[in-house]
Design a protein around this motif. Sequence first.
Motif, PDB file in Angstrom:
ATOM      1  N   ARG A  27      -0.442 -10.218 -10.303  1.00  0.00           N
ATOM      2  CA  ARG A  27      -1.217 -11.365 -10.783  1.00  0.00           C
ATOM      3  C   ARG A  27      -1.754 -11.170 -12.199  1.00  0.00           C
ATOM      4  O   ARG A  27      -1.752 -12.103 -12.992  1.00  0.00           O
ATOM      5  N   ARG A  28      -2.245  -9.953 -12.523  1.00  0.00           N
ATOM      6  CA  ARG A  28      -2.980  -9.751 -13.764  1.00  0.00           C
ATOM      7  C   ARG A  28      -2.283  -8.860 -14.784  1.00  0.00           C
ATOM      8  O   ARG A  28      -2.730  -8.779 -15.914  1.00  0.00           O
ATOM      9  N   GLY A  29      -1.282  -8.115 -14.362  1.00  0.00           N
ATOM     10  CA  GLY A  29      -0.600  -7.199 -15.277  1.00  0.00           C
ATOM     11  C   GLY A  29      -0.919  -5.753 -14.941  1.00  0.00           C
ATOM     12  O   GLY A  29      -1.928  -5.448 -14.320  1.00  0.00           O
ATOM     13  N   GLY A  30      -0.018  -4.869 -15.387  1.00  0.00           N
ATOM     14  CA  GLY A  30      -0.121  -3.460 -15.026  1.00  0.00           C
ATOM     15  C   GLY A  30      -1.327  -2.740 -15.606  1.00  0.00           C
ATOM     16  O   GLY A  30      -1.980  -1.965 -14.923  1.00  0.00           O
ATOM     17  N   ARG A  31      -1.625  -2.996 -16.879  1.00  0.00           N
ATOM     18  CA  ARG A  31      -2.753  -2.304 -17.504  1.00  0.00           C
ATOM     19  C   ARG A  31      -4.084  -2.682 -16.874  1.00  0.00           C
ATOM     20  O   ARG A  31      -4.925  -1.835 -16.601  1.00  0.00           O
ATOM     21  N   ARG A  32      -4.269  -3.962 -16.660  1.00  0.00           N
ATOM     22  CA  ARG A  32      -5.526  -4.416 -16.068  1.00  0.00           C
ATOM     23  C   ARG A  32      -5.647  -3.922 -14.628  1.00  0.00           C
ATOM     24  O   ARG A  32      -6.740  -3.569 -14.178  1.00  0.00           O
ATOM     25  N   ALA A  33      -4.553  -3.864 -13.910  1.00  0.00           N
ATOM     26  CA  ALA A  33      -4.571  -3.361 -12.541  1.00  0.00           C
ATOM     27  C   ALA A  33      -4.893  -1.870 -12.521  1.00  0.00           C
ATOM     28  O   ALA A  33      -5.631  -1.406 -11.657  1.00  0.00           O
ATOM     29  N   LEU A  34      -4.354  -1.119 -13.491  1.00  0.00           N
ATOM     30  CA  LEU A  34      -4.647   0.308 -13.560  1.00  0.00           C
ATOM     31  C   LEU A  34      -6.124   0.545 -13.844  1.00  0.00           C
ATOM     32  O   LEU A  34      -6.757   1.406 -13.223  1.00  0.00           O
ATOM     33  N   VAL A  35      -6.701  -0.231 -14.727  1.00  0.00           N
ATOM     34  CA  VAL A  35      -8.131  -0.105 -15.020  1.00  0.00           C
ATOM     35  C   VAL A  35      -8.956  -0.463 -13.785  1.00  0.00           C
ATOM     36  O   VAL A  35      -9.963   0.187 -13.487  1.00  0.00           O
TER      37      VAL A  35
ATOM     38  N   LYS B  22       1.348   5.538  -6.838  1.00  0.00           N
ATOM     39  CA  LYS B  22       2.791   5.669  -6.668  1.00  0.00           C
ATOM     40  C   LYS B  22       3.194   5.634  -5.209  1.00  0.00           C
ATOM     41  O   LYS B  22       4.320   5.284  -4.890  1.00  0.00           O
ATOM     42  N   LYS B  23       2.283   6.005  -4.306  1.00  0.00           N
ATOM     43  CA  LYS B  23       2.601   5.970  -2.882  1.00  0.00           C
ATOM     44  C   LYS B  23       2.675   4.526  -2.416  1.00  0.00           C
ATOM     45  O   LYS B  23       1.847   3.697  -2.759  1.00  0.00           O
ATOM     46  N   GLN B  24       3.668   4.253  -1.627  1.00  0.00           N
ATOM     47  CA  GLN B  24       3.901   2.879  -1.179  1.00  0.00           C
ATOM     48  C   GLN B  24       2.863   2.409  -0.162  1.00  0.00           C
ATOM     49  O   GLN B  24       2.525   1.235  -0.117  1.00  0.00           O
ATOM     50  N   ASP B  25       2.358   3.341   0.659  1.00  0.00           N
ATOM     51  CA  ASP B  25       1.515   2.921   1.771  1.00  0.00           C
ATOM     52  C   ASP B  25       0.035   3.225   1.579  1.00  0.00           C
ATOM     53  O   ASP B  25      -0.756   3.013   2.478  1.00  0.00           O
ATOM     54  N   SER B  26      -0.367   3.707   0.407  1.00  0.00           N
ATOM     55  CA  SER B  26      -1.783   4.013   0.224  1.00  0.00           C
ATOM     56  C   SER B  26      -2.566   2.738  -0.073  1.00  0.00           C
ATOM     57  O   SER B  26      -2.026   1.744  -0.569  1.00  0.00           O
ATOM     58  N   TYR B  27      -3.839   2.777   0.217  1.00  0.00           N
ATOM     59  CA  TYR B  27      -4.694   1.613   0.003  1.00  0.00           C
ATOM     60  C   TYR B  27      -4.734   1.231  -1.469  1.00  0.00           C
ATOM     61  O   TYR B  27      -4.606   0.054  -1.815  1.00  0.00           O
ATOM     62  N   LEU B  28      -4.892   2.222  -2.338  1.00  0.00           N
ATOM     63  CA  LEU B  28      -4.973   1.927  -3.765  1.00  0.00           C
ATOM     64  C   LEU B  28      -3.619   1.501  -4.328  1.00  0.00           C
ATOM     65  O   LEU B  28      -3.559   0.701  -5.261  1.00  0.00           O
ATOM     66  N   GLY B  29      -2.537   2.018  -3.773  1.00  0.00           N
ATOM     67  CA  GLY B  29      -1.209   1.602  -4.214  1.00  0.00           C
ATOM     68  C   GLY B  29      -0.942   0.140  -3.905  1.00  0.00           C
ATOM     69  O   GLY B  29      -0.408  -0.594  -4.735  1.00  0.00           O
ATOM     70  N   VAL B  30      -1.319  -0.277  -2.719  1.00  0.00           N
ATOM     71  CA  VAL B  30      -1.149  -1.678  -2.337  1.00  0.00           C
ATOM     72  C   VAL B  30      -2.046  -2.563  -3.202  1.00  0.00           C
ATOM     73  O   VAL B  30      -1.638  -3.620  -3.685  1.00  0.00           O
ATOM     74  N   PHE B  31      -3.276  -2.110  -3.428  1.00  0.00           N
ATOM     75  CA  PHE B  31      -4.208  -2.860  -4.279  1.00  0.00           C
ATOM     76  C   PHE B  31      -3.656  -2.994  -5.696  1.00  0.00           C
ATOM     77  O   PHE B  31      -3.704  -4.075  -6.288  1.00  0.00           O
ATOM     78  N   PHE B  32      -3.112  -1.890  -6.225  1.00  0.00           N
ATOM     79  CA  PHE B  32      -2.560  -1.914  -7.581  1.00  0.00           C
ATOM     80  C   PHE B  32      -1.404  -2.902  -7.694  1.00  0.00           C
ATOM     81  O   PHE B  32      -1.361  -3.727  -8.606  1.00  0.00           O
ATOM     82  N   ARG B  33      -0.450  -2.824  -6.771  1.00  0.00           N
ATOM     83  CA  ARG B  33       0.714  -3.703  -6.847  1.00  0.00           C
ATOM     84  C   ARG B  33       0.342  -5.170  -6.666  1.00  0.00           C
ATOM     85  O   ARG B  33       0.879  -6.049  -7.337  1.00  0.00           O
ATOM     86  N   ARG B  34      -0.617  -5.445  -5.789  1.00  0.00           N
ATOM     87  CA  ARG B  34      -1.045  -6.827  -5.587  1.00  0.00           C
ATOM     88  C   ARG B  34      -1.720  -7.370  -6.852  1.00  0.00           C
ATOM     89  O   ARG B  34      -1.465  -8.492  -7.277  1.00  0.00           O
ATOM     90  N   LEU B  35      -2.561  -6.545  -7.479  1.00  0.00           N
ATOM     91  CA  LEU B  35      -3.261  -6.978  -8.685  1.00  0.00           C
ATOM     92  C   LEU B  35      -2.327  -7.022  -9.894  1.00  0.00           C
ATOM     93  O   LEU B  35      -2.446  -7.911 -10.740  1.00  0.00           O
ATOM     94  N   ALA B  36      -1.391  -6.079  -9.969  1.00  0.00           N
ATOM     95  CA  ALA B  36      -0.456  -6.048 -11.095  1.00  0.00           C
ATOM     96  C   ALA B  36       0.445  -7.278 -11.104  1.00  0.00           C
ATOM     97  O   ALA B  36       0.831  -7.756 -12.173  1.00  0.00           O
TER      98      ALA B  36
END
Length: 77
Positions: free
Chosen positions: A21-29, A5-19
């Motif tokens: 391209r691949r979708g939210g569920r797959r990015a969360l996994v 949920k944090k805008q500037d965290s490493y995993l947050g940026v990774f999640f949004r970039r992957l989501a």
Amino acid sequence: MVTIKKQDSYLGVFFRRLAARRGGRRALVAVMHKLAIALWHVLHDKPTTANSAPTTSPDATPNAPCAACSRKPTAWA
């Protein structure tokens, strides 16, 4: 997950970039997998930290008392 949920965290940026391209569920996994691997490395590798006890010399045995502990106590004045 608070981390994504944090805008500037490493995993947050990774999640949004992957989501995007691949979708939210797959990015969360993928984020959970990344966290699980990081946790495994922390538990498996047992990295040395600043809180670990320093050794007096490379030849010191782990259970040997230090020089200050092996002195006889002196009588109080």
